[in-house]
Design a protein around this motif. Structure first.
Motif, mmCIF file in Angstrom:
data_model
loop_
_atom_site.group_PDB
_atom_site.id
_atom_site.type_symbol
_atom_site.label_atom_id
_atom_site.label_comp_id
_atom_site.label_asym_id
_atom_site.label_seq_id
_atom_site.Cartn_x
_atom_site.Cartn_y
_atom_site.Cartn_z
ATOM 1 N N LEU A 37 0.908 -1.210 -0.275
ATOM 2 C CA LEU A 37 -0.176 0.075 -0.388
ATOM 3 C C LEU A 37 0.608 1.573 0.072
ATOM 4 O O LEU A 37 0.995 2.086 -1.011
ATOM 5 N N LEU A 41 0.933 4.480 -2.869
ATOM 6 C CA LEU A 41 0.507 4.823 -2.695
ATOM 7 C C LEU A 41 1.338 6.065 -2.962
ATOM 8 O O LEU A 41 1.367 7.829 -3.229
ATOM 9 N N ASN A 42 2.759 6.059 -3.032
ATOM 10 C CA ASN A 42 3.892 6.879 -2.902
ATOM 11 C C ASN A 42 3.828 7.075 -4.769
ATOM 12 O O ASN A 42 4.631 8.128 -5.011
ATOM 13 N N LEU A 45 1.589 9.851 -5.017
ATOM 14 C CA LEU A 45 1.153 10.840 -4.449
ATOM 15 C C LEU A 45 2.403 11.881 -4.986
ATOM 16 O O LEU A 45 2.975 13.192 -4.762
ATOM 17 N N THR A 79 -0.280 8.614 8.400
ATOM 18 C CA THR A 79 0.741 8.134 7.918
ATOM 19 C C THR A 79 1.190 9.009 9.037
ATOM 20 O O THR A 79 1.678 9.040 10.214
ATOM 21 N N ILE A 85 -5.634 9.138 5.406
ATOM 22 C CA ILE A 85 -6.183 8.323 4.190
ATOM 23 C C ILE A 85 -6.402 7.141 4.009
ATOM 24 O O ILE A 85 -6.766 6.666 4.521
ATOM 25 N N VAL A 87 -8.549 5.012 1.843
ATOM 26 C CA VAL A 87 -8.609 4.578 0.556
ATOM 27 C C VAL A 87 -10.022 3.447 -0.123
ATOM 28 O O VAL A 87 -10.010 2.457 1.108
ATOM 29 N N TYR A 127 -6.077 12.291 3.164
ATOM 30 C CA TYR A 127 -6.668 12.069 0.922
ATOM 31 C C TYR A 127 -7.618 11.559 0.878
ATOM 32 O O TYR A 127 -7.546 9.928 2.027
ATOM 33 N N VAL A 129 -8.469 8.418 -1.942
ATOM 34 C CA VAL A 129 -8.682 7.874 -3.098
ATOM 35 C C VAL A 129 -9.248 6.807 -3.480
ATOM 36 O O VAL A 129 -9.248 5.765 -2.451
ATOM 37 N N GLN A 185 3.495 3.683 -10.697
ATOM 38 C CA GLN A 185 1.239 4.322 -11.117
ATOM 39 C C GLN A 185 1.266 3.586 -12.254
ATOM 40 O O GLN A 185 0.456 2.471 -11.420
#
Length: 295
Positions: A37, A41-42, A45, A79, A85, A87, A127, A129, A185
């Motif tokens: 994850l 996510l990185n 973002l 985080t 976040i 999701v 965030y 997502v 991504q």
């Protein structure tokens, strides 16, 4: 009786489906797989909000409605930089999709002020997502599969507020092949969309992280209890899909029936205007003589 590995794969495919509640939570929803994850996510973002670690939180803190559970699978984490976040994996369209996303994104904000403590109104970064297993109505003609949404100044287009962010991923629009993938991504989106159909690890993704990910995703690695839970999750997903398809088909049929009824009325009106006997009009249109008299 336990199923053999071959029997499991025949029933479901080699790898689990991440568009099920079980699959989504198994691949991204626990400490043993938080590295996947974080990596994903990185890739979304970018370096500005690079995540080193996450802590999973109870999704009940978001006040999620019981009715959301069948078609929406959710994770909630914080985080190492105190960002929040959410999701989600959504399999079915919702009339107020964006309203719902905004509503749930406010729950971490509301909890920022500790009861009984002094607070200077500094808010955490949030965030949302959302993986969407459908195309958003307002974006049907837009080719972009990713929508990165922030509060902006309308006049300048500059970001007005940096701490509230929404990322919507329309998975049906992501149609790249393995050879067309350009970055991490896209690697992740390709895997998430195609995992249940892949026979093995794609050559491009054969690194240590994805080797571990695919190993965890193998249906044959599930315990009997896990396999049963996965089958239930698959059945729920298929049932929900069939409900949507049936409703859509019934809507089309209803529309066709209404169209045919309108055609009959128009024909009967035209024949009546020409002075055709009512009995003849009734035979031609299927309407009763009383219905024709009332036209």
């Amino acid at each position: 009786m336990l199923l053999t590995n071959r029997e499991m794969n025949m029933c479901t495919g080699r790898y689990i489906d991440p568009f099920t509640d079980f699959g989504f939570k198994r691949m991204f929803g626990s400490d043993r797989c938080k590295g996947y994850l974080i990596n994903f996510l990185n890739s979304l973002l970018g370096d500005e909000d690079k995540i080193v670690d996450i802590t999973y939180r109870n999704t009940e803190q978001l006040g999620l409605l019981p009715g959301d559970r069948n078609a929406i699978y959710d994770l909630y984490c914080t985080t190492d930089k105190n960002g929040h976040i959410i999701v989600e994996m959504q399999n079915s369209k919702q009339k107020f999709l964006i309203d719902r996303a905004v509503y749930y994104s406010t729950f971490p904000i509301q909890k920022a002020a500790e009861p009984g403590s002094e607070w200077n109104y500094q808010l955490p970064k949030v965030y949302m997502v959302a993986f969407l297993n459908f195309v958003m109505g307002d974006y049907a003609e837009c080719p972009n599969y990713k929508h990165d949404v922030k509060l902006v100044d309308v006049a300048t287009g500059n970001v007005f507020y940096q701490k509230l962010n929404y990322i919507f991923l329309e998975m049906p629009k992501f149609i790249k092949s393995e050879e067309e993938l350009a970055d991490r991504q896209e690697d992740w989106l390709y895997v998430i969309k195609n995992l249940a159909k892949l026979p093995e690890i794609p050559e491009r993704l054969n690194d240590e992280l994805f080797q571990s990910f695919f190993h965890l995703a193998e249906v044959s690695k599930l315990s009997p209890e896990e396999y049963e839970a996965y089958e239930i999750s698959l059945k729920r997903q298929r049932d929900n899909h069939n409900v949507v398809v049936t409703a859509r088909e019934e809507g089309r049929e209803e529309g066709r029936e209404e169209g045919r009824a309108e055609e009959k009325l128009t024909m009967a009106q035209n024949l009546k205007r020409l002075g055709i006997p009512l009995e003849t009009i009734a035979e031609a249109s299927g309407l009763s003589i009383e219905e024709i008299r009332n036209l």
